[in-house]
Design a protein around this motif. Structure first.
Motif, PDB file in Angstrom:
ATOM      1  N   UNK A 192      59.854  43.560  33.462  1.00 12.27           N
ATOM      2  CA  UNK A 192      59.489  42.136  33.457  1.00 12.27           C
ATOM      3  C   UNK A 192      58.756  41.787  34.747  1.00 12.27           C
ATOM      4  N   UNK A 193      59.161  42.416  35.851  1.00 11.50           N
ATOM      5  CA  UNK A 193      58.441  42.141  37.116  1.00 11.50           C
ATOM      6  C   UNK A 193      56.984  42.597  37.019  1.00 11.50           C
ATOM      7  N   UNK A 194      56.793  43.725  36.393  1.00 12.02           N
ATOM      8  CA  UNK A 194      55.418  44.239  36.245  1.00 12.02           C
ATOM      9  C   UNK A 194      54.589  43.310  35.352  1.00 12.02           C
ATOM     10  N   UNK A 254      67.246  37.580  36.944  1.00 13.34           N
ATOM     11  CA  UNK A 254      67.560  38.241  35.664  1.00 13.34           C
ATOM     12  C   UNK A 254      66.503  39.269  35.266  1.00 13.34           C
ATOM     13  N   UNK A 255      65.614  39.630  36.201  1.00 14.02           N
ATOM     14  CA  UNK A 255      64.492  40.490  35.789  1.00 14.02           C
ATOM     15  C   UNK A 255      64.774  41.970  36.030  1.00 14.02           C
ATOM     16  N   UNK A 256      64.071  42.816  35.277  1.00 17.00           N
ATOM     17  CA  UNK A 256      64.091  44.257  35.538  1.00 17.00           C
ATOM     18  C   UNK A 256      62.668  44.686  35.924  1.00 17.00           C
ATOM     19  N   UNK A 264      56.563  40.070  52.808  1.00 19.02           N
ATOM     20  CA  UNK A 264      55.763  40.809  51.827  1.00 19.02           C
ATOM     21  C   UNK A 264      55.011  39.902  50.865  1.00 19.02           C
ATOM     22  N   UNK A 265      54.598  38.737  51.360  1.00 16.55           N
ATOM     23  CA  UNK A 265      53.725  37.884  50.537  1.00 16.55           C
ATOM     24  C   UNK A 265      52.428  38.652  50.268  1.00 16.55           C
ATOM     25  N   UNK A 285      59.022  39.815  46.199  1.00 15.04           N
ATOM     26  CA  UNK A 285      57.705  40.259  45.710  1.00 15.04           C
ATOM     27  C   UNK A 285      57.678  41.748  45.331  1.00 15.04           C
ATOM     28  N   UNK A 286      58.804  42.464  45.530  1.00 10.26           N
ATOM     29  CA  UNK A 286      58.820  43.888  45.194  1.00 10.26           C
ATOM     30  C   UNK A 286      58.570  44.072  43.696  1.00 10.26           C
ATOM     31  N   UNK A 287      57.604  44.860  43.351  1.00 10.39           N
ATOM     32  CA  UNK A 287      57.314  45.146  41.938  1.00 10.39           C
ATOM     33  C   UNK A 287      56.490  44.069  41.256  1.00 10.39           C
TER      34      UNK A 287
END
Ligand code: NAP
Ligand code: GLV
Length: 312
Positions: free
Chosen positions: A38-40, A33-35, A79-80, A55-57
């Motif tokens: 929120x990921x940042x 549910x994130x954009x 991408x850990x 893990x992107x973003x």
């Protein structure tokens, strides 16, 4: 500042509620549910086997928490983030469940249930003497860590003779202990049942192979409740055919799920369970992760930190 978690099933909402009870002041997001914003804002990530773009973003992570004792899936993630501390679950209720599972397998072999099962298929009433006492039965546990130690104690309290093997030397009361590569032959000598409770790492991948199986007594029973890739399946099938192994109880396979028509499904001496020996216990796991997040917020050291070089 937020927590982001990945849940592949319908338990996501329950995970969020449990986390929120433990950490009422932190925003908690289900990854789905994130954009970008929120990921940042995510400082902590919670996952086990997340998708490739998980893990992107997530550029501001301070710690990653595994929702499992094993971290092989996370360490294999392409991408850990390399520098972010990774913590795993330590027991969180799984060890007692695995101890029950192992006891079941040990009893299966010691009390000849495998034999009676084959006789039942032939409708044969064979009550010839097959008595073997627990005290005359030796169980060897590969991996005497958080879970292995609980399993060992359960077996000792049931009168079994227990041997343990791990990387470093330890003293565990009531257990005949062996360490390192040089300790492996002595550990493998004269076992009735071999149990695998190792983490999957480059050093333990395929450890139960032809060479190791050859060192076992004829008719040893195998229990694998760790990872399928610990076992070389071709060597396992060969050992079952030759009688080196009398049977196996496998909670984990390579691959998982085991595909249809795989020879392990129909082998008469093999019992298969679908990776359920020690399921993650949600409440205790959430409590453990939340306590670790509180430690991180207070600037204290995390528990269950994974050493990425050794792989567990
Ligand atoms: P742990 O506390 O990290 O213990 C690992 C043990 O393995 C330690 O005793 C360690 O030795 C030993 N070890 C690691 N690499 C070794 C090597 N190369 N040679 C010899 N010994 C080695 O792990 P845990 O919490 O007990 O969990 C063990 C594993 O159980 C997990 O990684 C997971 O794969 C599996 N598991 C399965 C289920 C299931 O449902 N089937 C559930 C939970 C966990 P040292 O003590 O010397 O470091
Ligand atoms: C389950 O397999 C775990 O590693 O916790």
């Amino acid at each position: 500042m937020a927590i982001i978690f990945f849940s592949s099933d319908a338990s996501g909402e329950q995970v969020r509620k449990n986390l929120q009870t433990e950490l009422p002041d932190l925003p908690i997001w289900n990854w789905q549910e994130t954009d970008t914003a929120t990921r940042q804002s995510a400082r902590y990530a919670i996952a086990w086997n997340p998708p490739e773009d998980f893990f992107d973003g997530l550029d501001n992570l301070q710690a990653i928490f595994s929702v499992a004792a094993g971290v092989d899936h996370l360490l294999d993630h392409p991408s850990l983030p390399p520098e972010v501390p990774l913590a795993r679950l330590e027991d969180a209720g799984m060890a007692d469940k695995i101890a029950e599972y192992v006891l079941y397998g040990v009893l299966h072999a010691q009390r000849s249930f495998d034999h009676y099962r084959s006789k039942q298929a032939l409708q044969e009433w064979d009550n010839s003497d097959r008595e073997v006492h627990a005290a005359d039965t030796t169980v060897g546990i590969l991996g005497l860590g958080t879970i292995g130690r609980v399993v060992a104690k359960r077996l000792v309290s049931n009168n079994y003779h227990v041997k343990g093997w791990s990387r470093s030397q330890k003293t565990v009361e009531g257990i005949d202990f062996h360490a390192g590569t040089e300790g492996l032959p002595g550990f493998l000598d004269n076992l009735d049942t071999l149990v695998c409770l190792l983490p999957l790492t480059p050093d333990t991948h395929g450890i139960i192979n032809k060479q190791l199986l050859e060192q076992l007594a004829n008719g040893t029973f195998l229990i694998n409740a760790a990872r399928g890739k610990h076992v070389d399946t071709a060597a396992l099938l060969e050992a079952l055919e030759s009688g080196k192994l009398r049977g196996a109880l496998l909670d984990v396979t390579d691959p998982e799920p085991l595909p249809g028509n795989h020879p392990l499904w129909s082998h008469p001496a093999v019992l298969i369970t679908p990776h359920v020996a020690g399921p993650t216990q949600m409440q205790e796991s959430v409590r453990q992760i939340a306590a670790n997040i509180k430690r991180a917020e207070a600037g204290s050291e995390l528990t269950g930190l994974v050493d990425r070089v050794r792989g567990y």
